[in-house]
Design an enzyme around this catalytic site. Structure first.
Site, short mmCIF file in Angstrom:
data_model
loop_
_atom_site.label_atom_id
_atom_site.label_comp_id
_atom_site.label_asym_id
_atom_site.label_seq_id
_atom_site.Cartn_x
_atom_site.Cartn_y
_atom_site.Cartn_z
N ASP A 119 20.30 -4.93 18.38
CA ASP A 119 20.03 -4.33 17.06
C ASP A 119 18.92 -3.28 17.14
OD1 ASP A 119 21.68 -6.55 16.23
OD2 ASP A 119 20.81 -6.29 14.23
N ASN A 125 23.52 0.06 13.16
CA ASN A 125 22.82 -1.23 13.23
C ASN A 125 22.46 -1.60 14.66
OD1 ASN A 125 21.95 -3.89 12.15
ND2 ASN A 125 23.60 -4.59 13.51
N GLU A 174 29.50 -0.66 4.57
CA GLU A 174 30.09 -2.00 4.64
C GLU A 174 28.99 -3.02 4.42
OE1 GLU A 174 32.03 -5.16 7.81
OE2 GLU A 174 30.46 -3.76 8.37
N ASP A 227 28.66 0.98 9.29
CA ASP A 227 28.94 -0.39 9.69
C ASP A 227 27.74 -1.29 9.39
OD1 ASP A 227 30.70 -2.24 11.12
OD2 ASP A 227 29.14 -2.25 12.67
#
Ligand code: CA
Length: 578
Positions: free
Chosen positions: A251, A194, A317, A281
């Site tokens: 990001d 990410n 996640e 993640d």
């Protein structure tokens, strides 16, 4: 000899001593040596010691071994579980230990955990020998990030193809993979796509104005929520970049083919080192809250990984509700974590705290059907706690808190799928609030100075550890550690528990206890959980009259009874019948 046995011996010895004293006194009264001897014996009476007692009196009258001591929970569990052996694991329906390397085990004395420390404790996690019972028997390890980073937690990656020097070297990592594989343990690495670290060379080049790398991130001219001003820019030239978690974590733009190519190269690098899977993640932040886009990004990643290693495992996640995280496996990743069952407000802790078995039982099949409605090959990923959650020992207070903590793990670790256990939870370590508190040193010993203790990360408040260190709990047959290990033993011995579909047998269940039927490839087992302190008597004649006990996990020190379809189930106990 346990503590109870000791006390009983002392009481018995005290009584024997008192009787003997009386006899001695009577004897002494009849002689000329009044006084002195009586005085000395009286002193002994206050602090009776086994050696003195047996020296002064007939040894046959003093029980030196407590043959009437109460059996521990472990003694009772061993009656049923001693012969259980792990069944073959050739898929990803595993039992995974989440390890924060920083706090697990230190090998070189700086108190920061490292890969060599972890290697030295692999035998604790799984010694690779099915006939021993002093290991947890985990079949996979999820390593929280191990790549070079500016933080202790290492979720801001500076270099995706190296090991953080605090943790060791690539050679150490190769050794870890080799040693884990020897034991049948898969290695999954945390994979943070990410965002990078603001110190990553891609971001540094982007901030220097390099067009190619600027497109690796989300830069724009407008100020916005979740954006920060790019270093070195200002006034009319100000640029802003997206950073959802922290301004030091810019990001990435995962829609950029160049970024994808970078990650394909990085994926190859780790697969070639032998990793067996990836924990992704923050997948819902790839393009924040744009599910369709994120699913497409995950599809690219899953397709790429599986084209290189068909049986690699991928778990995402996606910290949301089940409706959302289930939908993410449409991408072809194997799993998303089942948040609905986790933490103090999840189904498990609620069921245990309220003594409400249906709270758990009714939702079990959803944990399979939910993801499978999007991907028929989806693997549920139940977990109870992780590095972002308060540790589970704190979910329960008051009477029976230890028994409840135990049952929480019985409920979590008997769920179908790839089941996750966060390091230190088997000891009931404490920790809530700030992240540092939830990631403290594994308690190998009560003494912080013991070799290996990885105590470098300081907590933000005093952590209350209700239960002992590993060293202490190993010696205590009633400890959480021994309970969790027995549940793991049952799980690892049962393909049905790891893979089976659930049927909640409501007719023979009650409010505080439930009977779950699990089926897998023609095999069937019944799991009976009691979430109350009192024992329950169940009539299972219509269900499984001829079944045998497969294994039990009891939090108290009471035995079960199973005869002719009648089950007497002690408080806070799991029985598996087949
Ligand atoms: Ca170290």
């Amino acid at each position: 000899m346990n503590r109870k046995g000791n006390r009983k011996t002392l009481v018995t010895a005290g009584i024997v001593l008192a009787i003997a004293l009386l006899a001695v006194s009577l004897f002494v009264l009849g002689t000329d040596h009044q006084g002195e001897n009586v005085g000395e014996t009286s002193e002994n009476a206050e602090t009776p010691k086994d050696s003195e007692i047996t020296a002064n009196f007939e040894p046959t009258e003093v029980p030196t071994s407590p043959n009437t001591s109460t059996p521990t929970a472990l003694d009772i569990m061993n009656r049923y579980n001693a012969n259980l052996r792990p069944s073959a694991t050739d898929d990803s329906y595993r039992t995974t230990y989440e390890v924060f390397v920083y706090s697990f085990c230190d090998s070189d004395g700086d108190r920061i955990g490292d890969l060599q420390g972890l290697i030295s404790k692999l035998d604790y996690i799984n010694d690779g020998n099915d006939d021993t019972s002093d290991d947890l028997g985990m079949t996979a390890i999820w390593l929280m990030p191990i790549m070079p980073s500016t933080t202790y937690h290492k979720y801001d990656v500076v270099d995706y193809c190296a090991i953080d020097p605090q943790y060791g070297t690539l050679d150490d990592f190769k050794e870890l993979v080799e040693e884990a594989h020897k034991r049948g343990v898969a290695i999954y690495i945390d994979f943070v796509m990410n965002h990078t670290s603001a110190k990553h060379e891609w971001f540094e080049k982007a901030c220097q104005g390099d067009e190619k790398y600027r497109n690796y991130y989300h830069f724009q001219k407008e100020k916005a929520t979740g954006y920060a001003k790019a270093p070195g820019t200002g006034g009319d030239d100000a640029w802003y970049y997206e950073c959802r978690f922290w301004d030091q974590m810019p990001d990435l733009n995962l829609n950029n083919p160049d970024v994808r190519q970078e990650f394909e190269r990085i994926t190859d690098f780790w697969l070639e080192l032998g990793v067996d899977g990836f924990r992704l993640d923050a997948v819902k932040e790839y393009e924040s809250d744009q599910k369709e886009v994120n699913v497409e990004i995950l599809k690219w990643f899953a397709d790429y990984v599986k084209s290189k290693k068909e049986d690699a495992y991928i778990v995402g996640e996606c910290w949301t509700g089940a409706d959302t995280y289930d939908a993410y496996v449409e991408s072809g990743i194997d799993s998303t974590f089942a948040f609905a069952f986790s933490q103090a407000e999840g189904y498990i802790a609620k069921a245990v705290n309220q003594g409400n078995a249906p709270m758990y039982a009714k939702h079990l099949q959803e944990s399979i059907d939910g993801p499978r409605s999007y991907n028929e090959n989806a693997i549920p990923a139940p977990f109870y706690t992780n590095h972002d959650n308060a540790r589970s020992a704190g979910y329960y207070t008051g009477e029976n808190d230890l028994a409840k903590t135990k049952m929480g793990w019985a409920l979590s670790l008997t769920m179908t799928g790839n089941s996750f256990l966060y390091y230190g939870e088997e000891l009931g370590m404490g920790g809530s609030g700030d992240d540092e508190n939830k990631r403290q040193a594994f308690r190998w010993s009560a003494d912080e100075n013991t070799e290996g203790m990885a105590t470098a990360l300081k907590a933000k408040k005093t952590i209350k550890n209700k239960y002992g260190s590993l060293e202490e709990q190993e010696k205590d047959g009633d400890s959480l550690y021994h309970f969790v290990k027995q549940v793991l033993k049952i799980r690892n011995a049962s393909e049905v528990i790891r893979h089976g579909d659930y049927t909640y047998l409501e007719d023979v269940s009650g409010k505080e206890y439930c009977v779950i039927q699990k089926d897998f490839q023609g095999k069937r087992q019944y799991l009976v959980y009691n979430l109350a302190v009192g024992s329950q008597t169940l009539d299972l004649t219509e269900v499984c009259k001829d079944a045998k006990v497969f294994g039990i996990a009891t939090a108290l020190q009471e035995d079960i009874a199973w005869e002719n379809g009648e089950l007497v189930l002690p408080g806070y106990t799991l029985v598996v019948l087949e």
